[in-house]
Motif scaffolding. Structure first.
Motif, PDB file in Angstrom:
ATOM      1  N   ASP A   1       5.697  -4.886 -19.390  1.00 45.34           N
ATOM      2  CA  ASP A   1       4.481  -3.744 -19.596  1.00 45.34           C
ATOM      3  C   ASP A   1       5.284  -2.494 -19.192  1.00 45.34           C
ATOM      4  O   ASP A   1       5.973  -2.374 -18.270  1.00 45.34           O
ATOM      5  CB  ASP A   1       3.384  -4.101 -18.963  1.00 45.34           C
TER       6      ASP A   1
ATOM      7  N   LYS B   1       1.704   0.529 -28.628  1.00 43.31           N
ATOM      8  CA  LYS B   1       0.987  -0.612 -27.890  1.00 43.31           C
ATOM      9  C   LYS B   1       1.526  -2.007 -28.629  1.00 43.31           C
ATOM     10  O   LYS B   1       1.423  -2.983 -27.965  1.00 43.31           O
ATOM     11  CB  LYS B   1      -0.312  -0.494 -27.775  1.00 43.31           C
ATOM     12  N   ASN B   2       1.330  -2.009 -29.771  1.00 46.56           N
ATOM     13  CA  ASN B   2       1.384  -3.233 -30.757  1.00 46.56           C
ATOM     14  C   ASN B   2       2.508  -3.653 -30.804  1.00 46.56           C
ATOM     15  O   ASN B   2       2.998  -4.844 -30.435  1.00 46.56           O
ATOM     16  CB  ASN B   2       0.922  -2.949 -31.945  1.00 46.56           C
TER      17      ASN B   2
ATOM     18  N   TYR C   1      15.207 -10.095 -20.781  1.00 46.07           N
ATOM     19  CA  TYR C   1      14.846  -9.807 -22.192  1.00 46.07           C
ATOM     20  C   TYR C   1      15.697  -9.587 -22.994  1.00 46.07           C
ATOM     21  O   TYR C   1      16.967  -8.932 -22.893  1.00 46.07           O
ATOM     22  CB  TYR C   1      13.911  -8.515 -21.949  1.00 46.07           C
TER      23      TYR C   1
ATOM     24  N   ARG D   1       4.895  -3.221 -28.098  1.00 46.43           N
ATOM     25  CA  ARG D   1       5.127  -3.494 -26.826  1.00 46.43           C
ATOM     26  C   ARG D   1       4.929  -5.150 -26.665  1.00 46.43           C
ATOM     27  O   ARG D   1       5.235  -5.610 -25.682  1.00 46.43           O
ATOM     28  CB  ARG D   1       4.031  -2.588 -25.779  1.00 46.43           C
ATOM     29  N   ASP D   2       3.776  -5.462 -27.220  1.00 45.82           N
ATOM     30  CA  ASP D   2       3.143  -7.001 -27.177  1.00 45.82           C
ATOM     31  C   ASP D   2       4.411  -7.977 -27.700  1.00 45.82           C
ATOM     32  O   ASP D   2       4.094  -9.179 -27.485  1.00 45.82           O
ATOM     33  CB  ASP D   2       1.926  -6.987 -28.041  1.00 45.82           C
ATOM     34  N   GLN D   3       5.418  -7.318 -28.454  1.00 41.51           N
ATOM     35  CA  GLN D   3       6.374  -8.391 -28.885  1.00 41.51           C
ATOM     36  C   GLN D   3       7.452  -8.485 -27.728  1.00 41.51           C
ATOM     37  O   GLN D   3       8.188  -9.665 -27.730  1.00 41.51           O
ATOM     38  CB  GLN D   3       7.139  -7.680 -30.158  1.00 41.51           C
ATOM     39  N   TYR D   4       7.500  -7.965 -26.507  1.00 40.80           N
ATOM     40  CA  TYR D   4       8.209  -8.026 -25.728  1.00 40.80           C
ATOM     41  C   TYR D   4       7.600  -8.654 -24.200  1.00 40.80           C
ATOM     42  O   TYR D   4       6.187  -8.414 -24.168  1.00 40.80           O
ATOM     43  CB  TYR D   4       8.750  -6.681 -25.044  1.00 40.80           C
ATOM     44  N   GLY D   5       7.995  -9.112 -23.346  1.00 36.75           N
ATOM     45  CA  GLY D   5       7.477  -9.668 -22.167  1.00 36.75           C
ATOM     46  C   GLY D   5       7.384  -8.511 -21.110  1.00 36.75           C
ATOM     47  O   GLY D   5       7.261  -9.418 -19.913  1.00 36.75           O
TER      48      GLY D   5
ATOM     49  N   GLU E   1      -0.970   3.911 -30.312  1.00 39.94           N
ATOM     50  CA  GLU E   1      -1.474   2.616 -30.799  1.00 39.94           C
ATOM     51  C   GLU E   1      -0.286   1.494 -31.704  1.00 39.94           C
ATOM     52  O   GLU E   1      -0.246   0.499 -30.901  1.00 39.94           O
ATOM     53  CB  GLU E   1      -2.499   2.827 -31.918  1.00 39.94           C
TER      54      GLU E   1
END
Length: 393
Positions: free
Chosen positions: A176, A167-168, A370, A170-174, A164
Motif C-alpha cells: 500500500d 488506486k486500481n 514483490y 495499486r490493487d495489483q500489487y501486495g 482513481e
C-alpha cells in the motif's frame, strides 16, 4: 570444533559491525531526498514570465530551505569506523556509499548557490553525457514519430482521474502507498522513496496511455523497489547503492518497453533530455537550451520548457542524461538472457551486482518479495523500437 566456534563468532561480530554502520548511515540520510529540494516552488509563475517575455528571460526559481546541517552530516559520515567490516568487498561498498551520500548532501546544500556550485556537484554525482550518449540521442531523433501515435497522447483525464486509475493499479500489487498531489513538480508524476508515496502534479492533464506508462514506470519499478528495500535487513537497499539512478531509471523505462508502452514519442523525450544536458555542459543558458530544443528540434514550447526546466533547475542538473544510457544497459542485459530480479531487491545498481550477491550469500539480503508486472507478463515488443534500442551504441 573450537575453530568452528571461533569462526562462527568472528562472522557474527563482522555482521554486527555491518549492521551497526548501516544503521548509523541510515540515521544520517533517511530524511534526505534530493528531489524534494531540487523541484522549484514557483514553476507556474516562472513559466508564465518566460513565455510573456517571448523566451528571452532567465527564470528565477525558488527552492525549499535545507532543513539539516550539512557540515555536521559530512563530519558524521567520515567518522564511521569502516575497518570494523572485515569483508573487503562489503567494506569497499560502505566506503563508496559514504562518499556518494556526502556528495548528495553537497548537491542539496549548494542548490541555487552562486558560482555554479550545484552544477559542479551534480557533475560529480551524476556525470555528464559522453559523445556516445549524444550520438545515441541524435540517432533516435533521426527516426520520425509515427502520426498514429498522436491519438495516444490526447490528454482528456484530470489529476483526480489519475488518482482513481493508480488506486486500481495499486490493487495489483501486495503493498500500500499513499497518492498525493503537488504543484512543485517538474514531472507529471514522481515517487517519494522516504514517504512511500506517489506524487501527481496538480491540475495536470493525462491521456490513458500516460497513465499506463506511469503505472509501470512509477509503481511497477520505483515503488516495487521501494517496498522490496523495506523487506531487506540492511538499509542501504532503501537509501540506495552508488550510481543507482542510472540503473533504476533504466529499469523503469525498460518496464515501459516490456509492457508495450515505450513509444517513439517517449524515446524522443529521453533523447531531448540528453541533448539538453549536453547543452548545459557546453555553457548554454536556460533560454539557449530552450531555443535549441524548441526552435532547432521543433519541439512544442510547453514540452521544450519542461525539459529545459528539468535540466537547468538548481543551477544545472545532469541526472536526465542517465535515463537513455540506463535503458540501453538494462536492455542489453535483458536481451542477453540475464534476470533482472537482483536489481529489483531495492535501489540497486548494476555496478554493485557482485556485492549484492555477496550480501545474499552472507545472509545479509533476501530475494525480492514483490515483482514488477512488466517482468512477469509476455513482453509486448514494438519492432521499430526494438530495432532502435538494439542499434544504440
Amino acid at each position: 570444533m573450537k575453530d568452528m566456534n571461533v569462526s562462527f563468532k568472528e562472522e557474527k561480530l563482522n555482521q554486527a559491525a555491518i549492521y551497526d554502520i548501516d544503521a548509523n548511515v541510515h540515521r544520517l540520510v533517511r530524511n534526505i531526498e534530493l528531489l524534494a529540494y531540487i523541484n522549484p516552488l514557483n514553476i507556474a509563475q516562472e513559466r508564465k514570465n518566460f513565455f510573456k517575455e517571448k523566451f528571452n528571460y532567465q527564470p528565477d526559481f525558488k527552492y525549499r530551505k535545507v532543513k539539516f546541517k550539512p557540515y555536521k552530516l559530512h563530519r558524521l559520515f567520515f567518522s564511521q569506523r569502516l575497518e570494523r567490516i572485515e569483508n573487503n568487498q562489503i567494506q569497499s561498498l560502505y566506503k563508496d556509499i559514504i562518499y556518494t551520500y556526502s556528495g548528495l548532501v553537497q548537491c542539496i546544500e549548494t542548490i541555487k548557490e552562486p558560482g555554479n556550485k550545484f552544477y559542479f556537484n551534480s557533475l560529480r554525482f551524476f556525470g555528464t553525457p559522453t559523445e556516445k550518449m549524444v550520438d545515441n540521442a541524435k540517432f533516435i531523433l533521426h527516426h520520425q514519430v509515427p502520426v498514429s501515435e498522436k491519438a495516444l497522447f490526447e490528454k482528456t483525464l484530470s489529476t483526480e482521474d489519475a488518482i482513481e486509475y493508480f488506486k486500481n493499479f495499486r490493487d495489483q500489487y501486495g503493498f500500500d502507498f499513499s497518492i498525493k498531489t503537488s504543484t512543485a513538480m517538474s514531472a507529471a508524476a514522481m515517487v517519494s522513496n522516504n514517504e512511500q508515496s506517489l506524487y501527481l502534479k496538480k491540475n495536470q492533464k493525462f491521456s490513458h496511455h500516460d497513465l499506463e506508462l506511469l503505472g509501470h514506470h512509477e509503481i511497477g519499478v520505483h515503488l516495487v523497489t521501494t517496498f522490496n528495500a523495506l523487506e531487506q535487513p540492511l538499509k542501504v537497499f532503501s537509501n540506495g547503492f552508488p550510481n543507482n539512478v542510472e540503473t533504476q531509471e533504466g529499469l523503469a523505462v525498460m518496464s515501459e518497453y516490456l509492457s508495450g508502452n515505450l513509444t517513439m514519442t517517449r524515446l524522443h523525450e529521453l533523447a531531448y533530455r540528453v541533448i539538453a544536458v549536453d547543452s548545459l555542459t557546453k555553457g548554454y543558458s536556460f533560454a539557449d537550451t530552450f531555443d535549441l530544443i524548441h526552435n532547432q528540434y521543433k519541439l512544442h514550447k510547453e514540452k521544450a520548457f519542461n525539459i529545459t526546466l528539468r535540466v537547468h533547475r538548481g543551477g544545472g542538473f545532469t541526472k536526465d542524461a542517465l535515463y537513455l544510457s540506463g535503458l540501453k544497459k538494462i536492455y542489453d542485459l535483458y536481451k542477453g538472457g540475464n534476470s533482472l530480479d537482483h536489481l529489483m531487491m531495492g535501489k540497486c545498481s548494476l555496478e554493485y551486482a557482485p556485492v549484492v550477491n555477496e550480501l545474499l550469500n552472507q545472509g545479509l539480503a533476501i530475494p525480492s518479495k514483490y515483482k514488477s508486472l512488466s517482468l512477469q507478463l509476455e513482453p509486448v515488443i514494438d519492432p521499430t523500437i526494438d530495432f532502435i534500442l538494439k542499434n544504440l551504441k
